[in-house]
Design an enzyme around this catalytic site. Structure first.
Site, PDB file in Angstrom:
ATOM      1  N   GLU A 107      -5.790   7.644  -2.128  1.00 19.73           N
ATOM      2  CA  GLU A 107      -5.773   6.581  -1.001  1.00 19.73           C
ATOM      3  C   GLU A 107      -6.460   4.900  -1.959  1.00 19.73           C
ATOM      4  OE1 GLU A 107      -4.221   5.704   1.802  1.00 19.73           O
ATOM      5  OE2 GLU A 107      -3.595   7.434   2.529  1.00 19.73           O
ATOM      6  N   HIS A 166       1.988   4.374  -2.970  1.00 20.22           N
ATOM      7  CA  HIS A 166       1.809   5.647  -2.713  1.00 20.22           C
ATOM      8  C   HIS A 166       3.012   6.662  -3.623  1.00 20.22           C
ATOM      9  CE1 HIS A 166      -1.666   5.862  -1.022  1.00 20.22           C
ATOM     10  NE2 HIS A 166      -1.231   5.178   0.483  1.00 20.22           N
ATOM     11  N   HIS A 206       0.648  -0.942  -0.343  1.00 17.47           N
ATOM     12  CA  HIS A 206      -0.007   0.348   0.310  1.00 17.47           C
ATOM     13  C   HIS A 206       0.589   1.399   0.296  1.00 17.47           C
ATOM     14  CE1 HIS A 206      -3.514   2.344   0.846  1.00 17.47           C
ATOM     15  NE2 HIS A 206      -2.446   3.104   2.031  1.00 17.47           N
ATOM     16  N   GLU A 207       1.849   1.134   0.743  1.00 23.30           N
ATOM     17  CA  GLU A 207       2.929   2.185   0.905  1.00 23.30           C
ATOM     18  C   GLU A 207       3.572   3.020   0.088  1.00 23.30           C
ATOM     19  OE1 GLU A 207       1.223   4.436   3.190  1.00 23.30           O
ATOM     20  OE2 GLU A 207       0.418   3.341   4.184  1.00 23.30           O
TER      21      GLU A 207
END
Length: 707
Positions: free
Chosen positions: A495, A476, A472-473
C-alpha cells in the site's frame, strides 16, 4: 481512542502446514446458483512435498490442535450420490447440475459409486470417527491442513491420475500416481499449455479411495491411513464442497441496476470461505477454473485469458480461466453478474485515451537477466512484452452506468497504463479487466491479477478521483501482486508503494509540466500529512507500527503456520497508517536520492524481485547497496527500521520535514480558499423573515389554485 486489542479475536490464523507440503496447482469446477446463494462443485489440488517434510513425525500433533476441535476427530464423508465416471470417456465439459449435493433427500448410493471401490482400503476403519492421537492408530500418519472457513465439505478423495489416457509419458512403469504428479508439476515453462491440459484431464479422473477429513473453525484437516510423510500422502486429491450464503469470502448482492451478482470483496479472511486452500503467501500456485452460471450472467476472474462463454445447454453457460504465474491463493478473484462491456463511442486525438509513447531509456529494461523466481512463462523475458506500453484491457459495469464509464473511466485506462509503463517498465500481467462493482463495495478499489475492482464513487465529477484511484490499483500489479510481502503484517510494501506511485503515474497520464506535477504532489502530500496526524491520534499505538513483528518478521512455525497480528480487527479496515507512513517513507527516500536515482533503482528492484516474496530488508538493503556513498547521508537499514517501521506515531524525520517545509504555491492557494470560506460561514446572517413569509404565502396560493 481507547480500544483494547484481543489477540484471540483480532489475529487471523494461517494454519496450512506449508513447510511440509505445498499446493502447486488448483483446478476448480464450480456452479453458481443465485437462487440458493451457493457456489458448489469440486476443487482438485496437486501437491509437492515441502522443504521440511522429513520432520513430519513430530509435527502432526502440533498442527492437529485447533481452538474449535481439541480432540481432532476425523470422519468419513456423509452419504452423497455422485455419478460414476468412466475413465475412458471423461470430459471437461459437464452440465450445470451434473452432481447432487447430499442432504437434499437423496438415498445413499455411495456403495454403487465407481469412486468408492477403494473405501475400505482408503480408510482402514469402519467407524465414522477417528482420533489423530497416534497411539490409537499404532503409527503417526501425515496430516494435511488447509485453510478453510464457512464451507460445507462433502467428500475428499485421492485422484487416480494414473488412469488418464496418455499420462504414461510422464513416468516410467510402474505408473505411480505421486510420481506422475511430480513429473507434471515440474514441466518446463515452455510446455505450459500441455501442462494445463494435463491438469484438466487429471482433475476429471476417477477417485481411488476416500480420505479421512474433519473441519474446525479455521481449517480442513485430511489424512490417509498409512501415509506417514508428505512424500507418501496423495499428491492429487479432490474435494467436493459448497459455500454458505453467509460465507465471508464472497458477497451476494444486487448491482446498481437491481440484478443479482456475487463477487469476492477482499475479505480479511481472504478466499478460505470460497475454496479450501493454503493461505500463507509462501504457498504460491497456479490455477484454472471452470465456472458455470445462467447464460444471462458474465463471469470475470483473475485469469490470463479473456474468456468467452461456452453454451452447454439452454440457459446455461460455462467460462474457463487460467493463470500460469504462481501467485498466493489470496489473490484469486471472481465476479459473476449481469455486467456489460463498455466501449468508447468515439476516439479523439485530444483525449487522454490516445495511445502515446512514454519512452524511458532502453537501458532501464535490461536488468532482468535470468529471473530469480520459480520457472513460469515470464513477461520480463519476452522482448515484445517489455515494450508493450498499453496491455489489452476491457471495462465492465452495470448497464445503468454506461454513460459515466464512457465519459470518465474509458479514456483513462490506456493513459494510466502507459504512464505506469513509463515509470516501471514491463507490465507483469498480459491483460486487464476493470469492473465497476456494486454499491456495497467497502473501499474505492481492489487489485487482483488481471482484474481491478473500482467503486462507483470514483465516477462522478471530473477525472481526478477516478484517475488517481485507477493509477493506485494499476501500481499494485507490480507492488502487491508481482512482488508480494512474505509477511502480511508488512502491508506497507504493497500500500505504501501504490500510494506513492499513484501520484507519479497520474502526473504522467495528465502530461503535466514538471513544476505542475511537483505542485500537485506537494498538495497531496499536505492532505496526507493531515490524515496521518488524525490517524495516529485516533487509533491504538500497536496498530500504527508498520513492522509489528520486528526481528521475527517472516518467521513461521515448523509446520509453516503463522498468525497475522490484528488481521481480524474491525478497526483495521478503516485505517490508512500503512498507506500513509509507507508513502512518506518512500517520498523521504526519493527526495534524499533524487527522483532520477530513486526511480532508476526502483525499475532495477522490480526486475530483480518480480515473481517473488519480499521483506522490508530486501528492499532497503538493495536500495542502500545501489546508491552512491555520498547520497546515503547516514541512512541505514537499522535507522529506517527504528524511525519509520518499528515505532508508532509520526516518524521523527517526517516531523522535522513538515516543520521546516514551506507550502507550495498550489497549496497556499487552496489554504487561502479554505480560509476564505471559513470566514464567510462564520459571518452572522440576518434573516429576511418578512420576505420569506411573503414567498411562502405566494407559493401556497399557487398550490391551492393548481389543486
Amino acid at each position: 481512542m481507547d480500544m483494547k486489542l484481543d489477540p484471540s479475536r483480532d489475529d487471523l490464523p494461517l494454519l496450512a502446514n506449508t513447510s511440509h507440503i505445498l499446493v502447486k496447482h488448483y483446478v476448480l469446477d464450480l456452479d453458481v446458483d443465485f437462487e440458493s446463494q451457493v457456489i458448489e462443485g469440486t476443487i482438485v489440488l496437486f501437491f509437492e512435498p515441502g522443504n521440511r517434510f522429513e520432520k513430519e513425525g513430530g509435527s502432526t500433533e502440533e498442527t492437529c490442535q485447533s481452538e474449535a476441535n481439541e480432540a481432532c476427530k476425523f470422519r468419513m464423508p456423509e452419504p452423497c450420490h455422485i455419478p460414476v465416471t468412466d475413465t475412458r470417456t471423461f470430459s471437461s465439459k459437464v452440465g450445470c447440475h451434473d452432481f447432487v449435493i447430499c442432504g437434499k433427500g437423496e438415498k445413499d448410493t455411495s456403495g454403487k459409486d465407481g469412486n468408492h471401490d477403494n473405501r475400505e482400503q482408503a480408510s482402514g476403519i469402519s467407524s465414522s470417527e477417528y482420533c489423530c492421537d497416534t497411539g490409537n492408530a499404532g503409527s503417526e500418519d501425515f496430516l494435511l491442513v488447509l485453510d478453510c472457513c464457512d464451507l460445507s465439505v462433502v467428500k475428499v478423495e485421492e485422484v487416480d491420475v494414473a488412469a488418464v489416457p496418455g499420462i504414461e509419458k510422464f513416468t516410467r512403469p510402474p505408473k505411480l500416481r505421486n510420481q506422475i504428479v511430480r513429473e507434471l508439476v515440474a514441466l518446463p515453462a515452455d510446455r505450459w499449455r500441455e501442462q494445463l491440459d494435463c491438469y484438466a484431464r487429471c482433475s476429471q479422473a476417477p477417485g481411488c479411495g476416500e480420505l479421512l477429513f474433519d473441519t474446525d473453525t479455521w481449517s480442513l484437516q485430511i489424512r490417509k491411513t498409512g501415509a506417514q510423510t508428505a512424500t507418501d500422502f496423495p499428491h492429487a486429491i479432490r474435494i467436493r464442497y459448497r459455500t454458505k450464503p453467509q460465507g465471508r469470502s464472497v458477497t451476494w448482492t444486487s448491482d446498481q441496476s437491481g440484478r443479482p451478482c456475487v463477487y469476492t470483496m477482499g475479505s480479511p479472511i481472504n478466499n478460505r470461505a470460497l475454496f479450501p486452500c493454503q493461505e500463507p503467501p509462501v504457498a504460491m500456485s497456479t490455477w484454472q477454473a471452470t465456472v458455470r452460471a445462467a447464460a444471462s450472467f458474465v463471469v470475470l476472474m483473475s485469469g490470463e485469458n479473456s474468456a468467452k462463454p461456452t453454451q452447454l445447454r439452454e440457459g446455461c453457460s460455462s467460462w474457463h480461466y487460467y493463470v500460469t504465474m504462481p501467485m498466493p491463493a489470496s489473490t484469486f478473484t471472481i465476479a459473476v453478474g449481469s455486467w456489460t462491456e463498455m466501449k468508447p463511442e468515439t476516439c479523439s486525438s485530444n483525449d487522454l485515451a490516445t495511445e502515446r509513447s512514454f519512452s524511458p531509456s532502453e537501458a532501464d529494461f535490461r536488468y532482468a537477466g535470468i529471473c530469480g523466481h520459480m520457472e513460469y512463462p515470464c513477461r520480463f523475458q519476452n522482448a515484445s512484452a517489455t515494450t508493450q506500453e498499453i496491455i489489452p484491457h476491457r471495462v465492465f459495469a452495470p448497464l445503468c452506468l454506461q454513460g459515466a464509464c464512457q465519459e470518465t473511466l474509458l479514456p483513462l485506462v490506456p493513459a494510466c497504463l502507459a504512464a505506469a509503463h513509463s515509470v516501471l517498465g514491463t507490465h507483469p500481467f498480459s491483460r486487464l479487466d476493470v469492473l465497476i462493482v456494486p454499491a456495497n463495495f467497502p473501499s474505492l478499489g481492489m487489485a487482483s491479477p488481471h482484474i481491478i475492482f473500482l467503486s462507483q464513487s470514483t465516477l462522478p465529477g471530473r477525472s481526478h478521483l477516478c484517475g488517481t484511484r485507477l493509477c493506485h490499483e494499476i501500481a499494485h500489479a507490480w507492488f502487491g501482486l508481482a512482488l508480494g510481502a512474505r509477511d502480511w503484517t508488512e502491508e506497507w510494501l504493497s500500500e505504501g508503494f501504490a500510494t506513492h506511485l499513484e501520484d507519479v503515474f497520474w502526473a504522467r497520464a495528465q502530461q503535466l509540466a514538471p513544476h505542475e506535477a511537483q505542485e500537485q504532489q506537494e498538495l497531496r502530500a499536505g492532505l496526507r500529512w493531515r490524515r496521518l496526524q488524525d490517524e495516529v491520534q485516533n487509533s491504538p499505538k500497536e496498530m500504527q507500527v508498520l513492522r509489528p513483528n520486528k526481528e521475527k518478521t517472516g518467521h513461521v512455525s515448523d509446520s509453516g503456520s503463522s498468525v497475522i497480528k490484528h488481521g481480524l480487527n474491525p478497526e483495521k479496515v478503516f485505517m490508512q497508517v500503512h498507506y500513509l507512513k509507507g508513502y512518506f517513507l518512500l517520498r523521504f527516500l526519493a527526495q534524499r536520492l533524487g527522483d532520477d536515482t530513486y526511480f532508476s533503482f526502483l525499475r532495477k528492484f522490480v526486475h530483480t524481485y518480480h515473481g517473488q516474496l519480499i521483506l522490508s530488508q530486501d528492499f532497503l538493503q538493495m536500495l542502500l547497496e545501489n546508491i552512491p556513498e555520498e547520497k546515503r547521508l547516514e541512512l541505514s537499514v537499522e535507522n529506517i527500521f527504528r524511525d519509520w517501521l518499528e515505532s508508532s506515531g509520526i516518524p521523527q524525520p517526517l516531523q522535522r520535514e513538515r516543520q521546516a517545509g514551506a507550502e507550495c504555491g498550489l497549496a497556499r492557494q487552496v489554504s487561502a480558499e479554505v480560509a476564505k470560506w471559513v470566514r464567510v460561514n462564520r459571518r452572522p446572517r440576518k434573516r429576511k423573515r418578512r420576505e420569506t413569509e411573503e414567498v411562502f404565502e405566494e407559493q401556497t396560493q399557487q398550490a391551492a389554485a393548481l389543486a
